[in-house]
Motif scaffolding. Structure first.
Motif, mmCIF file in Angstrom:
data_model
loop_
_atom_site.group_PDB
_atom_site.id
_atom_site.type_symbol
_atom_site.label_atom_id
_atom_site.label_comp_id
_atom_site.label_asym_id
_atom_site.label_seq_id
_atom_site.Cartn_x
_atom_site.Cartn_y
_atom_site.Cartn_z
ATOM 1 N N SER A 94 0.850 -1.200 0.000
ATOM 2 C CA SER A 94 0.000 0.000 0.000
ATOM 3 C C SER A 94 0.884 1.247 0.000
ATOM 4 C CB SER A 94 -0.901 0.006 1.241
ATOM 5 O OG SER A 94 -1.665 -1.182 1.315
ATOM 6 N N LEU A 95 0.579 2.177 -0.872
ATOM 7 C CA LEU A 95 1.338 3.428 -0.947
ATOM 8 C C LEU A 95 0.854 4.379 0.148
ATOM 9 C CD1 LEU A 95 3.338 5.324 -2.386
ATOM 10 C CD2 LEU A 95 1.449 6.017 -3.892
ATOM 11 N N ILE A 96 1.740 4.722 1.070
ATOM 12 C CA ILE A 96 1.405 5.643 2.163
ATOM 13 C C ILE A 96 1.669 7.080 1.750
ATOM 14 C CG2 ILE A 96 1.846 6.235 4.567
ATOM 15 C CD1 ILE A 96 0.515 3.491 4.103
ATOM 16 N N GLN B 247 4.692 9.334 -1.153
ATOM 17 C CA GLN B 247 5.724 9.155 -2.161
ATOM 18 C C GLN B 247 6.997 8.568 -1.543
ATOM 19 O OE1 GLN B 247 5.286 9.672 -5.412
ATOM 20 N NE2 GLN B 247 7.335 8.853 -5.809
ATOM 21 N N GLY B 248 7.388 7.395 -2.018
ATOM 22 C CA GLY B 248 8.606 6.763 -1.540
ATOM 23 C C GLY B 248 8.429 5.879 -0.332
ATOM 24 N N LEU B 249 7.205 5.707 0.172
ATOM 25 C CA LEU B 249 6.970 4.903 1.372
ATOM 26 C C LEU B 249 5.779 3.967 1.158
ATOM 27 C CD1 LEU B 249 7.526 4.173 4.331
ATOM 28 C CD2 LEU B 249 6.083 6.107 5.001
ATOM 29 N N TYR B 250 6.051 2.665 1.285
ATOM 30 C CA TYR B 250 5.021 1.642 1.125
ATOM 31 C C TYR B 250 4.899 0.817 2.404
ATOM 32 C CZ TYR B 250 5.144 2.571 -3.918
ATOM 33 O OH TYR B 250 5.070 3.169 -5.144
ATOM 34 N N LEU B 251 3.724 0.247 2.583
ATOM 35 C CA LEU B 251 3.432 -0.586 3.751
ATOM 36 C C LEU B 251 2.763 -1.868 3.278
ATOM 37 C CD1 LEU B 251 3.079 -0.990 6.873
ATOM 38 C CD2 LEU B 251 0.932 0.284 6.661
ATOM 39 N N GLY B 252 3.177 -3.012 3.848
ATOM 40 C CA GLY B 252 2.566 -4.260 3.397
ATOM 41 C C GLY B 252 2.899 -5.444 4.279
ATOM 42 N N SER B 253 2.577 -6.620 3.769
ATOM 43 C CA SER B 253 2.775 -7.878 4.485
ATOM 44 C C SER B 253 4.020 -8.578 3.956
ATOM 45 C CB SER B 253 1.554 -8.791 4.292
ATOM 46 O OG SER B 253 1.478 -9.203 2.941
ATOM 47 N N VAL B 254 4.297 -9.755 4.507
ATOM 48 C CA VAL B 254 5.442 -10.538 4.037
ATOM 49 C C VAL B 254 5.217 -11.002 2.604
ATOM 50 C CG1 VAL B 254 4.521 -12.704 4.957
ATOM 51 C CG2 VAL B 254 6.972 -12.481 4.610
ATOM 52 N N ALA B 255 3.957 -11.194 2.211
ATOM 53 C CA ALA B 255 3.676 -11.576 0.826
ATOM 54 C C ALA B 255 4.082 -10.468 -0.131
ATOM 55 C CB ALA B 255 2.197 -11.907 0.662
ATOM 56 N N ALA B 256 3.795 -9.228 0.244
ATOM 57 C CA ALA B 256 4.206 -8.089 -0.578
ATOM 58 C C ALA B 256 5.725 -7.989 -0.647
ATOM 59 C CB ALA B 256 3.612 -6.805 -0.016
ATOM 60 N N ALA B 257 6.387 -8.292 0.468
ATOM 61 C CA ALA B 257 7.851 -8.229 0.505
ATOM 62 C C ALA B 257 8.497 -9.305 -0.357
ATOM 63 C CB ALA B 257 8.340 -8.355 1.946
#
Length: 281
Positions: free
Chosen positions: A132-134, A136-146
Motif C-alpha cells: 500500500s502506498l502511504i 511518495q517513496g513509502l510503502y506498507l505491506g505484508s510478508v507476501a508483498a515483501a
C-alpha cells in the motif's frame, strides 16, 4: 545405519523438503502463512521435486491437518499423586488429576486456537501481495508483498524494512534490508527503534528510491513504525497519522502496547514544541 534427511533428499531429489518444513513450522509459530521458498531450478536429468504436487495453500492445509491430527492423538499424561493422596483414593482424582487435566486441556485449547488463527489469516494472505502506498517513496505491506519482487521493482522499491523476529530477507541481492527483530506483543519495546527506522526510510528517499515497511500481516508492527515516521517527519498527531495509514491500508491496527508507545511519542513531541515556543518568546 539409519539414513539422514540429507541422504534421503539426495537420492530422491527432494532437496527443499527439510527447508520447507522449517519454513512452515516458523509460520505456525508466528500465526501466519508465508509463501514457501522458491524451488531450485531443475537441471537436465535431475529427479523431479515434490513442489509440483501442491500449491502453497494446499501445502499449508496439509500441514494444518497433520498438526491437528497429532494434537488429537496426544494422550492425557498421568499425573503423580502425593503421599497424602495415596492414602485417600476418593480425593486422588479431585486433588491431583483434575488440576493437571485442566492445565493440559487449556494447553491443547490454546494450540488449536493458534492453528485456527493460522487458517483464518491464510484465507486473506494469498491476495495481500501488493504493498500500500502511504506517501511518495513509502510503502506498507505484508510478508507476501515483501516477496513480490516484480511488483516491488515496478514501484521503484530499493529498500525493505522488516519488522519481525523470524523473517529472513527474501531477495538480499536485489534490495537493501534492515531487520528489526521484534515480536507482536504488547510488552515489546518498539519505541527504541523509531529513530533508526526513520533514518533508514529517509536514506532510501535521499537515494531516489522507495522503501517498503512490512511485518507478517502488515497490521501492527510495521504500521506502528510508519505512523511514528509520519508523526516525526510531518508533525502529525497520533490520530492524524493513524487515520491516514488506515485510509491507505484498512487492516492497520497496532496492538494496545504499541498505541501506548505512540502516545508517549506524541507527548514528547508536544513537550518539545512547548519548549521551543517558550525559547522563541
Amino acid at each position: 545405519m539409519k539414513p539422514t534427511n540429507s541422504s534421503i533428499c539426495a537420492r530422491t531429489g527432494l532437496r527443499g523438503c527439510a527447508e520447507e518444513r522449517k519454513f512452515y513450522y516458523l509460520a505456525l509459530f508466528e500465526h501466519i502463512l508465508p509463501s514457501p521458498p522458491p524451488p531450485s531450478p531443475k537441471k537436465p536429468g535431475e529427479p523431479c521435486s515434490c513442489n509440483f504436487l501442491f500449491n502453497p495453500f494446499q501445502r499449508f492445509v496439509f500441514f494444518f491437518f497433520v498438526n491437528l491430527f497429532l494434537l488429537w492423538r496426544i494422550r492425557i499424561p498421568s499425573f503423580p499423586m502425593s503421599s497424602r493422596d495415596r492414602g485417600s483414593p476418593s480425593s486422588s482424582s479431585s486433588s491431583s488429576s483434575l488440576p493437571g487435566i485442566e492445565k493440559y486441556n487449556e494447553k491443547v485449547k490454546n494450540q488449536i486456537q493458534a492453528l485456527v488463527r493460522v487458517i483464518k489469516v491464510a484465507r486473506t494472505y494469498r491476495d495481500d501481495n501488493v504493498p500500500s502506498l502511504i506517501e511518495q517513496g513509502l510503502y506498507l505491506g505484508s510478508v507476501a508483498a515483501a516477496s513480490n519482487k516484480n511488483v516491488l521493482k515496478s514501484y521503484n522499491v530499493t529498500h525493505i524494512l522488516t519488522v519481525a523476529s523470524s523473517l529472513r530477507p527474501a531477495h538480499p541481492d536485489d534490495f537493501v534490508y534492515k531487520v528489526v527483530r521484534v515480536v507482536d506483543k504488547e510488552d515489546t519495546n518498539l519505541e527504541m527503534y523509531f529513530d533508526e527506522c526513520v533514518d533508514f526510510i529517509d536514506e532510501a528517499k535521499r537515494q531516489g528510491g522507495s522503501v517498503l515497511v512490512h511485518c507478517f500481516v502488515g497490521k501492527s508492527r510495521s504500521v506502528t513504525i510508519v505512523v511514528a515516521y509520519l508523526m516525526k517527519k510531518h508533525g502529525m498527531t497520533l490520530a492524524q497519522a493513524l487515520q491516514h495509514v488506515k485510509s491507505k491500508r484498512p487492516v492497520a491496527s497496532p496492538n494496545a502496547g504499541f498505541i501506548r508507545q505512540l502516545q508517549d511519542l506524541e507527548k514528547s513531541m508536544q513537550g518539545k514544541q512547548v519548549t521551543i515556543a517558550q525559547c522563541q518568546a
